[in-house]
Design an enzyme around this catalytic site. Sequence first.
Site, short mmCIF file in Angstrom:
data_model
loop_
_atom_site.label_atom_id
_atom_site.label_comp_id
_atom_site.label_asym_id
_atom_site.label_seq_id
_atom_site.Cartn_x
_atom_site.Cartn_y
_atom_site.Cartn_z
NE ARG A 105 -3.57 0.15 2.27
CZ ARG A 105 -4.18 -0.61 3.19
NH1 ARG A 105 -3.95 -0.41 4.47
NH2 ARG A 105 -5.02 -1.55 2.82
CE1 TYR A 106 0.80 4.27 4.44
CE2 TYR A 106 0.91 1.97 5.13
CZ TYR A 106 0.38 3.24 5.28
OH TYR A 106 -0.57 3.48 6.24
NE ARG A 109 5.49 2.19 5.94
CZ ARG A 109 5.14 3.35 5.38
NH1 ARG A 109 5.68 3.73 4.23
NH2 ARG A 109 4.21 4.11 5.94
CB CYS A 118 -3.92 -15.72 16.31
SG CYS A 118 -3.46 -14.29 15.33
CB CYS A 122 -8.25 -9.65 19.33
SG CYS A 122 -6.57 -9.91 19.90
CB CYS A 125 -9.17 -9.83 14.58
SG CYS A 125 -7.81 -10.15 13.42
NE ARG A 127 -4.16 -7.91 8.04
CZ ARG A 127 -3.20 -7.38 8.80
NH1 ARG A 127 -2.62 -8.07 9.75
NH2 ARG A 127 -2.80 -6.15 8.59
CG ASP A 288 -9.04 -1.14 11.58
OD1 ASP A 288 -8.84 0.09 11.49
OD2 ASP A 288 -8.14 -1.99 11.50
CG ASP A 325 -5.11 1.36 8.67
OD1 ASP A 325 -4.96 1.91 7.56
OD2 ASP A 325 -4.40 0.42 9.07
CE LYS A 332 -0.69 1.22 10.54
NZ LYS A 332 -0.30 0.57 9.27
C1 LIG Z 1 0.45 -0.40 9.08
C2 LIG Z 1 0.88 -0.85 7.76
C3 LIG Z 1 2.21 -0.72 7.36
C4 LIG Z 1 3.28 -0.12 8.24
O1 LIG Z 1 3.02 1.25 8.50
P1 LIG Z 1 4.00 2.11 9.43
O2 LIG Z 1 3.33 3.43 9.58
O3 LIG Z 1 5.31 2.16 8.71
O4 LIG Z 1 4.12 1.37 10.73
C5 LIG Z 1 2.55 -1.15 6.10
N1 LIG Z 1 1.63 -1.66 5.25
C6 LIG Z 1 0.34 -1.79 5.61
C7 LIG Z 1 -0.64 -2.34 4.62
C8 LIG Z 1 -0.08 -1.40 6.88
O5 LIG Z 1 -1.37 -1.53 7.23
#
Ligand SMILES: *Cc1c(COP(=O)(O)O)cnc(C)c1O
Length: 376
Positions: A105-106, A109, A118, A122, A125, A127, A288, A325, A332
Amino acid sequence: MFPDATVSEWNDWRWQSRNRIRTLEQIERAFALSDDERTAAWRHNGSLPLGITPYYASLMSFDDPSDALRRTHVPVGNEFIRSPGEADDPLGEDHDAAVPGLVHRYPDRVLFLSTGFCSTYCRYCTRSRMVGDPGGEYDFSRSQWETAFEYIQAHTEIRDVLISGGDPLTLSDDRLDYLLSRLRAIPHVEFIRIGTKVPVVMPMRITKSLVRILRKYHPLWMSIHFTHPDELTPEVMESCTRLADAGIPLGSQTVLLKGINDDVEIMKRLMHGLLRIRVKPYYLYQCDPITGSSHFRTPVEKGIEIIEGLRGHTTGYAVPTYVIDAPGGGGKIPLLPDYIAGRDGDDLLLRNFEGNTYRYRDPDSSYGARIPAQDR
Ligand SMILES: *Cc1c(COP(=O)(O)O)cnc(C)c1O
């Protein structure tokens, strides 16, 4: 509940995992259930099954359904109600999956879903659609991992891999070693972190041999899911001490939950306790909008109130970032109390933690000038 268990069995994570409370019969023995809880446990099927380690159950009240930790893990009837705005996959993770089990998504990363399992489930959750449902629609196979490694290898912009699930620390030592070694072998992956609740719900999993494996893959960070100060036991202190002593920087992630931790004093006790065991509060999440979670959700104002009650009043390290989120895959989004009181000519007017106003000279700027709501 387990009169025949020896101390060494109790302290063995495989025993804890094998003896999870999973069935209606087991939960009836572990707790004096309310009618609502019993009916909910009976009605439940599909993903997000019932699951509580004996250790974690031992922290919960036997006869009080309003007990904080018990409410996070014992289902109630409200779980079957779908409220407006709720969805099975509100964050659009399936839509953002680059390959199955890998959410990109980002820009730099990825989120690596390593397993659907798990040790505890929870009830809120994120997921819930996919966890604890072997043979269900989501498959966490070896070949899926290989496809994910190939994707990361081919995408040199990925410098950060977040391993989550399910809970990665429920994997065997060998499988974890393999996963980490494959990721470490990719030159552009600088940063690896593990998202887990295991150090809190099954602290005996943090064995010396596990720690020996983890420390081979530095820089390795860990985000641990904490909910309430009742979780801060000597066992959890020991698990976090082992991880921190192995040089793994620890952060916490906490979901804001109605009637459970939506209180400045409870949250302060949790954050202070975390600093004492070398865990830096990282994120406080607005719960969420997964299907059937409305009984857990607070108004957003509550999260702001908690941050406002921490910032300035206690150690800066004890203040997490409050985030929503964003539904639909927006990622986020941080929310802060409004510390800008306005602008007076060249002066920006700022409000401090005690509510007093201060001036900061900031010429050639319009930052802080009030914009009428209708023009925003
Ligand atoms: C939370 C999340 C991350 C990591 O986000 P950070 O702000 O770097 O901790 C990466 N990918 C997804 C899809 C996430 O939900």
